[in-house]
Design an enzyme around this catalytic site. Structure first.
Site, PDB file in Angstrom:
ATOM      1  N   GLY A   8       0.831  -1.214   0.000  1.00 48.49           N
ATOM      2  CA  GLY A   8       0.000   0.000   0.000  1.00 48.49           C
ATOM      3  C   GLY A   8       0.854   1.248   0.000  1.00 48.49           C
ATOM      4  N   GLY A  11      -0.618   4.634  -1.031  1.00 44.22           N
ATOM      5  CA  GLY A  11      -1.758   5.167  -0.283  1.00 44.22           C
ATOM      6  C   GLY A  11      -1.407   6.365   0.582  1.00 44.22           C
ATOM      7  N   GLN A  12      -2.405   6.838   1.348  1.00 47.11           N
ATOM      8  CA  GLN A  12      -2.215   8.065   2.135  1.00 47.11           C
ATOM      9  C   GLN A  12      -1.037   7.943   3.100  1.00 47.11           C
ATOM     10  OE1 GLN A  12      -5.049   8.955   5.205  1.00 47.11           O
ATOM     11  NE2 GLN A  12      -4.503  11.123   5.285  1.00 47.11           N
ATOM     12  N   TYR A 142     -15.504  -2.822   8.226  1.00 50.97           N
ATOM     13  CA  TYR A 142     -14.149  -2.329   8.478  1.00 50.97           C
ATOM     14  C   TYR A 142     -13.697  -2.730   9.886  1.00 50.97           C
ATOM     15  CZ  TYR A 142     -10.379   1.163   8.856  1.00 50.97           C
ATOM     16  OH  TYR A 142      -9.176   1.796   9.015  1.00 50.97           O
ATOM     17  N   LYS A 146     -10.746  -5.201  11.272  1.00 48.85           N
ATOM     18  CA  LYS A 146      -9.669  -4.668  12.113  1.00 48.85           C
ATOM     19  C   LYS A 146      -9.518  -5.484  13.402  1.00 48.85           C
ATOM     20  CE  LYS A 146      -7.933  -1.687   9.461  1.00 48.85           C
ATOM     21  NZ  LYS A 146      -6.573  -1.882   8.962  1.00 48.85           N
TER      22      LYS A 146
HETATM   23  N1  SER Z   1      -9.431   6.963   8.838  1.00 48.30           N
HETATM   24  C1  SER Z   1     -10.028   5.676   8.872  1.00 48.30           C
HETATM   25  C2  SER Z   1     -11.366   5.694   8.263  1.00 48.30           C
HETATM   26  O1  SER Z   1     -12.022   6.705   8.375  1.00 48.30           O
HETATM   27  C3  SER Z   1     -10.124   5.188  10.284  1.00 48.30           C
HETATM   28  O2  SER Z   1      -9.252   4.154  10.504  1.00 48.30           O
HETATM   29  O3  SER Z   1     -11.798   4.719   7.728  1.00 48.30           O
END
Ligand code: SER
Length: 316
Positions: A8, A11-12, A142, A146
């Site tokens: 990644g 990515g950011q 999500y 996690k």
């Molecule tokens: N910045 C992430 C999100 O908003 C949080 O882990 O999905």
């Protein structure tokens, strides 16, 4: 000498982390792993870049063998709002991808850094001063990935001795690469819009407090944790880390100090709002402070000053 793979890497977080790791450990020792988006000039011209689709275990293995990798920063992941829209993809990338990385790490003796998130908590978690060890029953895909990811990483440490470590990142604010499809993205966009239009329409409502962090601290957290003395770590996956907690009004007020004519408006997105409501308002990160000396440098005022300075130049 460390030989590092960042998945990644476009990515950011990955894009800035890769450059910082190259600065510290040498350009040729840090491989930027990308998949869908090709690396830009900065990443491409400063060190090795390889296609690494984390859902393809053979591809990870090839790169680990080719460069003799001993440390993987596994940043490839799907963020919260996209995960709600595409739960199947989120499972594939966030769970199957992590499983593949851990399997390769077990076989080739690599250490692994994996970010968890404030998303690993849910409505039944104490949302103020959220403890390190507490209830984790998230209601989003999500969050499910996690929490499972944290457990999987701990399992690989305990069962196979893989040196896995991770942090629960809050919303990350940065000025180089935009985040993609998170719930906390507004806290990045607001700065761009403040400079471009002196106005921003926020998709989270007034009073929605969330933990946040400026990118230099996020990078420091990852590297410091991977450099920490393992004998001092009572926890591994994953440490609460935070730098500040604010709602849209508070970040707007800090921007108004620099751009007095800035106007904040609201158009709440119910999906993101529901996600945000289930996440901590502020986390207790004392375990990270005690076990590996975590200490952020930027608070809201310092971050706003820097963001507006850097972006004013960039957007000229
Ligand atoms: N910045 C992430 C999100 O908003 C949080 O882990 O999905």
């Amino acid at each position: 000498m460390k030989k590092i793979l960042v998945t990644g890497a476009v990515g950011q977080i990955g894009s800035e982390l890769t450059m910082e790791l190259r600065k510290r450990y040498g350009n040729e020792n840090v491989v930027a792993g990308f998949h869908r988006t090709k690396p830009g000039e900065t990443l491409k011209n400063s060190g090795p870049c390889e296609m690494v689709d984390c859902t393809n275990i053979e591809q990870i293995k090839e790169v680990v063998k080719k460069y003799n990798i001993d440390t993987i920063y596994h940043l490839a992941a799907i963020l919260s709002a996209v995960a709600e829209a595409k739960p199947n993809l989120a499972w594939k990338v966030n769970i199957d991808g992590l499983y593949n990385v851990l399997e390769v790490a077990r076989e080739y003796g690599c250490a692994v850094f994996t970010p968890s998130s404030i998303g690993a908590f849910g409505e039944s978690t104490p949302l103020d001063n959220t403890p390190q060890d507490t209830i984790q029953r998230p209601s989003t895909m999500y969050g499910v990935t996690k929490v499972a990811g944290e457990l999987l990483c701990d399992y690989y440490y305990k069962r196979f001795g893989v040196d896995t470590r991770g942090v629960r990142y809050p919303g990350i604010i940065s000025n180089e690469t935009l985040p993609g499809g998170g719930t906390t993205d507004y806290a990045v966009e607001i700065y761009y819009e403040a400079i471009k239009n002196k106005k921003y329409t926020c998709n989270l409502g007034k009073g929605t407090y969330l933990d946040m962090m400026y990118m230099p601290d996020a990078i420091k957290a990852a590297i410091d944790l991977m450099e920490a003395d393992p004998a001092k770590l009572k926890h591994r996956n994953a440490f609460n880390v935070t730098a500040m907690s604010f709602d849209p009004e508070k970040i707007a007020a800090s921007i108004k100090k620099v751009i007095p004519e800035f106007v904040l408006e609201y158009n709440v997105d119910p999906v993101r709002q529901a996600i945000a409501n289930s996440w901590p308002n502020s986390m207790d990160d004392s375990a990270a402070r005690e076990e590996w000396g975590w200490k952020p440098e930027y608070d809201l005022e310092a971050m706003t000053k820097d963001m507006l300075e850097v972006l004013s130049e960039k957007l000229k």
